[in-house]
Design a protein around this motif. Structure first.
Motif, PDB file in Angstrom:
ATOM      1  N   ARG A  53     -17.088  -5.725  12.371  1.00 45.56           N
ATOM      2  CA  ARG A  53     -16.156  -5.347  13.450  1.00 45.56           C
ATOM      3  C   ARG A  53     -15.131  -6.459  13.700  1.00 45.56           C
ATOM      4  N   GLU A  54     -15.570  -7.716  13.644  1.00 45.93           N
ATOM      5  CA  GLU A  54     -14.652  -8.832  13.838  1.00 45.93           C
ATOM      6  C   GLU A  54     -13.593  -8.868  12.737  1.00 45.93           C
ATOM      7  N   LEU A  55     -14.023  -8.648  11.502  1.00 50.10           N
ATOM      8  CA  LEU A  55     -13.083  -8.649  10.377  1.00 50.10           C
ATOM      9  C   LEU A  55     -12.052  -7.542  10.542  1.00 50.10           C
ATOM     10  N   ALA A  56     -12.531  -6.367  10.962  1.00 46.11           N
ATOM     11  CA  ALA A  56     -11.610  -5.239  11.154  1.00 46.11           C
ATOM     12  C   ALA A  56     -10.610  -5.535  12.262  1.00 46.11           C
ATOM     13  N   SER A  57     -11.072  -6.187  13.321  1.00 46.57           N
ATOM     14  CA  SER A  57     -10.166  -6.508  14.425  1.00 46.57           C
ATOM     15  C   SER A  57      -9.106  -7.523  14.007  1.00 46.57           C
ATOM     16  N   ASP A  58      -9.393  -8.292  12.952  1.00 49.86           N
ATOM     17  CA  ASP A  58      -8.431  -9.256  12.423  1.00 49.86           C
ATOM     18  C   ASP A  58      -7.458  -8.613  11.435  1.00 49.86           C
ATOM     19  N   GLY A  59      -7.620  -7.311  11.181  1.00 45.67           N
ATOM     20  CA  GLY A  59      -6.699  -6.606  10.305  1.00 45.67           C
ATOM     21  C   GLY A  59      -7.196  -6.360   8.899  1.00 45.67           C
ATOM     22  N   THR A  60      -8.414  -6.770   8.596  1.00 52.97           N
ATOM     23  CA  THR A  60      -8.976  -6.524   7.269  1.00 52.97           C
ATOM     24  C   THR A  60      -9.508  -5.097   7.180  1.00 52.97           C
ATOM     25  N   THR A  61      -9.166  -4.398   6.104  1.00 56.14           N
ATOM     26  CA  THR A  61      -9.762  -3.088   5.841  1.00 56.14           C
ATOM     27  C   THR A  61     -11.115  -3.313   5.184  1.00 56.14           C
ATOM     28  N   VAL A  62     -12.155  -2.684   5.705  1.00 57.40           N
ATOM     29  CA  VAL A  62     -13.511  -2.852   5.179  1.00 57.40           C
ATOM     30  C   VAL A  62     -13.968  -1.531   4.571  1.00 57.40           C
ATOM     31  N   GLY A 101       2.082  10.605  -1.552  1.00 56.34           N
ATOM     32  CA  GLY A 101       1.518  11.069  -0.283  1.00 56.34           C
ATOM     33  C   GLY A 101       0.394  10.198   0.229  1.00 56.34           C
ATOM     34  N   THR A 102       0.210   9.005  -0.376  1.00 52.96           N
ATOM     35  CA  THR A 102      -0.879   8.135   0.048  1.00 52.96           C
ATOM     36  C   THR A 102      -0.345   6.873   0.714  1.00 52.96           C
ATOM     37  N   ALA A 103       0.809   6.994   1.401  1.00 54.55           N
ATOM     38  CA  ALA A 103       1.372   5.838   2.100  1.00 54.55           C
ATOM     39  C   ALA A 103       0.359   5.300   3.094  1.00 54.55           C
ATOM     40  N   ASP A 104       0.294   3.954   3.169  1.00 57.24           N
ATOM     41  CA  ASP A 104      -0.619   3.263   4.068  1.00 57.24           C
ATOM     42  C   ASP A 104      -2.082   3.432   3.666  1.00 57.24           C
ATOM     43  N   ALA A 105      -2.343   3.913   2.475  1.00 56.35           N
ATOM     44  CA  ALA A 105      -3.712   3.996   1.974  1.00 56.35           C
ATOM     45  C   ALA A 105      -4.022   2.726   1.201  1.00 56.35           C
ATOM     46  N   VAL A 106      -5.088   2.039   1.584  1.00 57.57           N
ATOM     47  CA  VAL A 106      -5.503   0.839   0.878  1.00 57.57           C
ATOM     48  C   VAL A 106      -6.174   1.209  -0.432  1.00 57.57           C
ATOM     49  N   THR A 148       0.808  -1.214   0.000  1.00 61.21           N
ATOM     50  CA  THR A 148       0.000   0.000   0.000  1.00 61.21           C
ATOM     51  C   THR A 148       0.834   1.253   0.000  1.00 61.21           C
ATOM     52  N   ARG A 149       2.135   1.119  -0.237  1.00 62.18           N
ATOM     53  CA  ARG A 149       2.981   2.299  -0.205  1.00 62.18           C
ATOM     54  C   ARG A 149       2.919   3.012  -1.552  1.00 62.18           C
ATOM     55  N   GLY A 150       2.499   4.263  -1.546  1.00 62.86           N
ATOM     56  CA  GLY A 150       2.440   5.038  -2.770  1.00 62.86           C
ATOM     57  C   GLY A 150       3.437   6.163  -2.724  1.00 62.86           C
ATOM     58  N   GLY A 187     -14.270  14.052 -10.339  1.00 61.87           N
ATOM     59  CA  GLY A 187     -13.016  14.467  -9.705  1.00 61.87           C
ATOM     60  C   GLY A 187     -12.818  13.956  -8.303  1.00 61.87           C
ATOM     61  N   LEU A 188     -13.061  12.672  -8.061  1.00 61.16           N
ATOM     62  CA  LEU A 188     -13.026  12.104  -6.716  1.00 61.16           C
ATOM     63  C   LEU A 188     -11.600  11.999  -6.183  1.00 61.16           C
ATOM     64  N   GLU A 189     -11.376  12.555  -4.970  1.00 58.59           N
ATOM     65  CA  GLU A 189     -10.086  12.470  -4.267  1.00 58.59           C
ATOM     66  C   GLU A 189     -10.345  11.741  -2.951  1.00 58.59           C
ATOM     67  N   LEU A 190     -10.141  10.430  -2.968  1.00 60.16           N
ATOM     68  CA  LEU A 190     -10.524   9.579  -1.840  1.00 60.16           C
ATOM     69  C   LEU A 190      -9.294   8.866  -1.286  1.00 60.16           C
ATOM     70  N   THR A 191      -9.185   8.814   0.045  1.00 60.31           N
ATOM     71  CA  THR A 191      -8.086   8.101   0.691  1.00 60.31           C
ATOM     72  C   THR A 191      -8.655   7.232   1.809  1.00 60.31           C
ATOM     73  N   VAL A 192      -8.447   5.925   1.707  1.00 57.17           N
ATOM     74  CA  VAL A 192      -8.956   4.966   2.686  1.00 57.17           C
ATOM     75  C   VAL A 192      -7.777   4.399   3.469  1.00 57.17           C
ATOM     76  N   PRO A 193      -7.659   4.722   4.770  1.00 57.64           N
ATOM     77  CA  PRO A 193      -6.518   4.240   5.566  1.00 57.64           C
ATOM     78  C   PRO A 193      -6.556   2.729   5.762  1.00 57.64           C
ATOM     79  N   ALA A 194      -5.384   2.115   5.808  1.00 59.73           N
ATOM     80  CA  ALA A 194      -5.296   0.685   6.088  1.00 59.73           C
ATOM     81  C   ALA A 194      -5.835   0.395   7.481  1.00 59.73           C
ATOM     82  N   GLY A 195      -6.573  -0.704   7.613  1.00 61.21           N
ATOM     83  CA  GLY A 195      -7.102  -1.130   8.896  1.00 61.21           C
ATOM     84  C   GLY A 195      -8.376  -0.440   9.327  1.00 61.21           C
ATOM     85  N   SER A 196      -8.897   0.460   8.514  1.00 58.86           N
ATOM     86  CA  SER A 196     -10.118   1.186   8.882  1.00 58.86           C
ATOM     87  C   SER A 196     -11.365   0.431   8.450  1.00 58.86           C
ATOM     88  N   VAL A 197     -12.499   0.764   9.076  1.00 60.94           N
ATOM     89  CA  VAL A 197     -13.813   0.431   8.538  1.00 60.94           C
ATOM     90  C   VAL A 197     -14.320   1.733   7.946  1.00 60.94           C
TER      91      VAL A 197
END
Length: 369
Positions: free
Chosen positions: A240-249, A58-63, A53-55, A82-92
């Protein structure tokens, strides 16, 4: 695994699923022509290495990261602008907006199912749709409802999905299918034909297909559609369980309370444009909650509050609520007391995500779609 070749012939009247987004990781059906050839030409065939996920922008750690992502359909309809979207790793991450706001079109571009008109999208650090073959085996998705064979049982649908995944070990296929069915509460109905499933059961089966393998990213488009309240609670708990296991949702919804209850981050879409994004608590904190006055003298209180500049007044069983004015609230309370209003409670309630949406867009939220 048993021979499922009969599934190659669709039942008369059965909807063709080839044009729909599949619910397994690695699904590539429905993508616009040319992307496979482009991937081969650029050497993007699966190398067996996990994308990172390293870009470099400036989007390091963005899934998920998009820059100027735009989709205009033939005829001129601008679905995403013109969508500018950034989804952090490990987030729901909640992708919020009324039906027709561009959410599903965005998801289809992210998954490589359609080409953007302009702009870029990166998923797990790789450009899409060019890197679909590398990225999608690490992604589970449920988009626009599950694509199912109605003449197969729920279990056989999952066996078929799993068999289509080149990364799946056939020796443990039935174990994975049984575990996925159990996780979404469909074990008892696993032998029933999918055509007999309710809408909520079909949603559960689609989720089970997305969960056949551990995924780094799970993309869910309106996952609680058709579920009863108990089913909705169960799916939220599963997320919530999936997120706690490290999956980004990445969860799209037009239900404000769903996003507020389960998501750590959110973005708000309206008419194809991104209105805002960030941590859910920060989005709500940026809006003012409603002024709540508890009193048996509701009519008199409403009159005084109007004179004090309180807008959008609503009389309730216990008092009056309204939009706080741009003045000192202690003076408003003093005016109520001076007018003889018996004030038993006075304060501003915590702002909700709905308050934030109204403040940002100036309009209500169409929760019915």
């Amino acid at each position: 695994m048993e021979d499922l070749s009969a599934a190659e012939q669709r039942e008369p009247g059965e909807a063709d699923t080839r044009g729909k987004a599949h619910t397994r990781g690695g699904a590539e059906t429905g993508r616009e022509s040319g992307t496979d050839r482009e991937a081969d030409a650029r050497g993007e065939a699966d190398t067996g290495r996990e994308p990172d996920t390293r870009g470099g922008d400036g989007t390091a750690d963005a899934v998920i990261a998009t820059r100027g992502l735009t989709k205009r359909y033939r005829g001129g309809q601008l679905a995403v602008d013109g969508l500018e979207l950034t989804v952090p790793a490990g987030s729901v991450f909640g992708f919020l907006g009324p039906n027709g706001s561009g959410k599903t079109t965005t998801i289809r571009m992210l998954m490589g199912l359609i080409e953007p008109t302009s702009g870029t999208a990166r998923v797990l650090g790789r450009p899409m749709p060019r890197s679909s073959r590398v990225v999608l085996p690490h992604v589970g998705a449920l988009i626009e409802g599950p694509a199912l064979y109605g003449f197969l049982s729920g279990r056989d649908n999952l066996l078929r999905y799993d068999a289509a995944d080149p990364t799946a070990d056939p020796r443990t296929r039935r174990t994975r299918v049984s575990a996925a069915l159990d996780r979404v509460g469909l074990t008892a109905a696993a032998g029933k034909k999918a055509r007999a499933y309710s809408l909520g059961m079909k949603q559960r089966l689609g989720l089970a297909a997305a969960l056949l393998q551990p995924r780094r990213l799970l993309v869910l488009d309106e996952p609680t559609n058709g579920l009863d309240p108990q089913g909705m609670r169960e799916i939220r708990l599963l997320i919530r369980e999936l997120a706690s296991d490290g999956t980004t949702v990445f969860l799209s919804s037009h239900l404000l309370d769903e996003i507020e209850q389960v998501c750590s981050h959110a973005a708000v879409m309206a008419q194809g444009r991104l209105i805002t994004q960030g941590a859910v608590r920060d989005l709500a904190a940026g809006a003012r909650g409603r002024l709540v006055v508890t009193t048996p003298d509701s009519a008199d209180a409403a009159r005084v509050l109007k004179e004090q500049g309180v807008a959008d007044l609503v009389i309730t069983e216990t008092g009056v609520t309204g939009e706080p004015p741009d003045r000192e609230l202690a003076d408003v309370n003093a005016a109520l007391v001076a007018a003889g209003v018996r004030v038993r409670g006075f304060g501003v309630e915590r702002a909700s995500l709905e308050d934030a949406f109204v403040a940002l867009t100036g309009e209500g939220f169409d929760v019915a779609g």
